[in-house]
Write an enzyme that holds these catalytic residues in place. Structure first.
Site, PDB file in Angstrom:
ATOM      1  CG  ASP A  30      24.729  67.025 125.036  1.00 20.36           C
ATOM      2  OD1 ASP A  30      23.953  66.182 124.562  1.00 20.36           O
ATOM      3  OD2 ASP A  30      25.637  67.556 124.381  1.00 20.36           O
ATOM      4  CG  ASP A  53      37.884  55.343 130.483  1.00 21.31           C
ATOM      5  OD1 ASP A  53      38.119  56.479 130.018  1.00 21.31           O
ATOM      6  OD2 ASP A  53      36.741  54.956 130.775  1.00 21.31           O
TER       7      ASP A  53
END
Length: 701
Positions: free
Chosen positions: A329, A366
């Protein structure tokens, strides 16, 4: 049950029971303790049931018993022409015995280091009183060992977590130093894909949690760690089995050769005694690598453990050495992972204040570092919003929509996300795109940043520039992997242009942009279809299928239980870059095994020249006695003493491993032949001659 209700019902009076004990200190076992334990275990391993697992050393063990019998009764196999045969046979028996014992000692030392770590882990296991939570919110105190999978428990500050589980309610700091060695507490919370998993034996140091148990007593993470590092579940790897078979075949070949020697000796009127034939056989079979093979494998797992990584098997460690492809990743592995809002770029006639206001609303729910940085930047720029916060609805990010945001009272929708996703959202609401958006997108992407578009209903207000930084030194590490023949593939959710910039800066071989969780397993299968061995890291539940599919799957300790169950390695420090180090450890394991095998086989040349010429002196082979050894007895004893002593001499190298250098397979082969092949020929010539001189001076010839 709401959280307030659970809290009111789940606060039992503080007691002085086991759940209030201070954590035990890790047990530390000194090197002296490990060696003393290994001395004892080396004798235990003389049991024939254990000895037969190593064909090479078992042959030596059988030879020891035969020479012992001949020591007791020298004429057991016929008339004896040798002077004082019992002394020679007795010394020979002792040397053969210690050859086997040294091999057992090497294995026991390697196992001892794992047992020391297991003892330290075992000291963290506590029998505590768990607060079992019933469906009606009432609490029953039960022993932690009685908990079953699916039970729910309540823990507060000061409690030890009774068993492995998942947080289903609450937020708290947990001390995991008993497992990771890291003193900094870890935040655990419900609903998080990477911070909801807790481990039995760790201690909650603030607030409170409600936990659903995922592992029964004796089957938790620490229990599996203890079994693995202790070697209870160690089985030979495929390469180790193949090498064992090869060594067994070589031993049988040498056995056949030695068995036929008496016939040759009869023709040249130079009879050879049974003890000398056994000595010749032991000298020629690959006892050095045979004695150290198991220790090398165990030490490989221990070196992985030194990186604070727990491997489920030696096969997993060995597979690291054969890895051809790394799937990584981008965020947290190649880059620092803390992408922060650097700039707002307004478009479509909107002002900087306009986009700041909309970006604030889109990010107010968020809780990620990115989302919080957007809110901070918006507030710094004077963002002002006017809506009923309690009436608004959060829209969570998902890999499919690639957006998140807020639904405002009155039906208005604010979104932020990938530029392509926001374009699609706006089109679905009859909005329009402008060239300004593409220009802002390209500007951010060309700088290696991540562009996020922001919209309110059908109107796009601008682009947020998220800045990401490639980790220092990562390019050099990828260069090393490339020299070893390992290909690196970067996966990222970023757009193709941003991914290309990051990939070029980091030096990866390939990349996949706008990747979804499903892309991971697709990439792995594609690489495996080409005959490649693949390694990858992961921490979330959606990573579990890919971790299970990969040849080497490294799960983060902060990850979900599903990820840790699917992987064959767990990183206690939760550092994705560890995968690069582990590949190096796997390569080192294979290099060490190859180097010592080369050295062991090369030793046979010197031992051949030490024994064969002098025991067949009447066959005019004395010209081959280039070491000028004194006598048959001296030659045999010198070769066998060297054969025995070289095993403990190489134990440090077997445990530490050969110095690792990022080289190609051909370069490694050349290096092994030059250092360990040539060294394996020269060293015994010198050593055997020196031992011969000492034996002659001692009058044992």
């Amino acid at each position: 049950m709401n959280q307030a209700a659970a809290t009111s019902k789940a606060r039992p009076p503080r007691s002085r029971s086991g759940d209030r004990r201070q954590p035990r200190k890790k047990t530390k076992i000194s090197a002296t303790g490990i060696y003393l334990r290994a001395i004892k275990d080396a004798f235990v391993k003389l049991n024939p049931q254990h000895a037969i697992k190593n064909p090479v050393m078992f042959l030596v063990w059988v030879g020891t018993l035969i020479t012992l019998a001949v020591t007791i009764e020298p004429s057991l196999f016929g008339p004896v022409q040798q002077n004082n045969p019992q002394l020679f046979n007795g010394i020979l028996t002792g040397i053969l015995f210690f050859t086997v014992w040294f091999a057992n000692f090497a294995e026991a030392v390697a196992e001892g280091r794992g047992k020391a770590q297991a003892d330290a882990l075992r000291s963290t296991k506590l029998e505590t009183t768990a607060k079992k939570l019933a469906t009606d919110g009432t609490i029953t105190e039960v022993p932690s060992s009685s908990l079953k999978q699916g039970d729910t428990v309540y823990v507060v500050a000061g409690d030890f977590i009774p068993a492995d589980g998942e947080v289903i309610m609450g937020v708290a700091s947990v001390d995991e130093s008993a497992i990771t060695g890291e003193s900094a507490p870890v935040l655990k919370e419900s609903g998080s894909d990477v911070a909801s998993s807790v481990t039995g034996g760790t201690r909650i140091i603030s607030d409170e949690l409600i936990i659903r148990i995922t592992a029964e007593s004796g089957k938790g993470f620490i229990d599996r760690m203890i079994a693995l590092v202790e070697g209870a579940e160690r089985s030979k790897t495929p390469n180790e089995i193949a090498l064992t078979v090869l060594l067994a075949v070589l031993s049988l070949v040498f056995l056949f050769v030695v068995v036929t020697l008496p016939a040759f000796a009869y023709t040249v009127k130079n009879p050879v005694s049974i003890p000398v034939l056994i000595a010749l056989l032991v000298a020629l079979i690959p006892t050095t690598i045979g004695g150290l093979l198991s220790a090398i494998g165990i030490a490989g797992m221990d070196r992985v453990a030194q990186f604070n990584v727990i491997a489920t098997s030696g096969k997993a460690v060995e597979a690291c050495g054969d890895v051809n492809t790394l799937v990584l990743d981008k965020t947290g592995t190649i880059t620092l992972g803390n992408r922060l809002a650097e700039e707002f770029i307004p478009i479509n006639g909107h002002t900087l204040e306009d986009i700041a206001n909309v970006a604030w609303v889109a990010s107010v729910f968020d809780d990620t570092p990115e989302g919080k940085s957007i809110v901070r930047l918006a507030e710094k720029l004077g963002a002002r919003v006017d809506f009923d916060y309690n009436q608004a609805q959060a829209v969570e990010f998902s890999a499919k929509t690639r957006m998140s945001g807020t639904n405002l009272p009155g039906g208005r929708e604010v979104r932020k996300g990938a530029v392509g996703a926001i374009k699609g959202f706006v089109r679905s609401r009859n909005g329009r795109e402008t060239p300004e958006l593409d220009a802002a997108y390209e500007r951010v992407s060309q700088q290696g940043g991540t562009p996020l578009a922001v919209c309110l209903d059908h109107e796009i207000y601008g682009v947020i520039y998220l800045k990401d930084i490639v980790k220092p030194g990562i390019r050099e590490r990828f260069d090393q992997l490339r020299r070893m023949g390992v290909r690196t593939i970067m996966l990222t959710g970023d757009n193709h242009m941003t991914a290309a910039v990051i990939a070029k800066e980091a030096g990866v071989d390939d990349f996949i942009a706008e990747a979804t969780p499903e892309d991971k397993i697709t990439v792995i299968k594609q690489e495996q279809a080409k005959g490649k061995l693949v390694a990858m890291t992961g921490d979330g539940t959606n990573d579990a299928p890919a971790l299970a599919q990969a040849n080497v799957g490294l799960a983060m300790n902060t990850g979900t239980q599903a990820a840790k169950e699917a992987a064959n390695m767990v990183d206690l420090d939760s550092d994705p870059t560890k995968l690069i180090d582990i590949v190096s450890v796997g390569k080192q394991l294979l290099i060490t095994r190859g180097a010592l095998t080369t050295f062991s086989l090369a030793n046979d040349i010197a031992k051949y020249f030490a024994i064969i010429p002098i025991i067949f002196a009447s066959a005019n082979l004395q010209s081959l006695n280039i070491m000028k050894l004194t006598s048959t007895n001296s030659a045999v004893l010198s070769a066998l003493i060297y054969n025995a002593l070289i095993i403990p001499a190489l134990i440090p190298l077997a445990l530490k491993g050969v110095n690792f250098r990022p080289l190609t397979a051909n370069q490694l082969l050349q290096r092994n032949i030059l250092i360990y092949g040539l060294g394996g020929i020269i060293t015994p010539f010198i050593a055997i001659k020196l031992i011969d001189i000492l034996i002659t001076l001692a009058g044992l010839t």
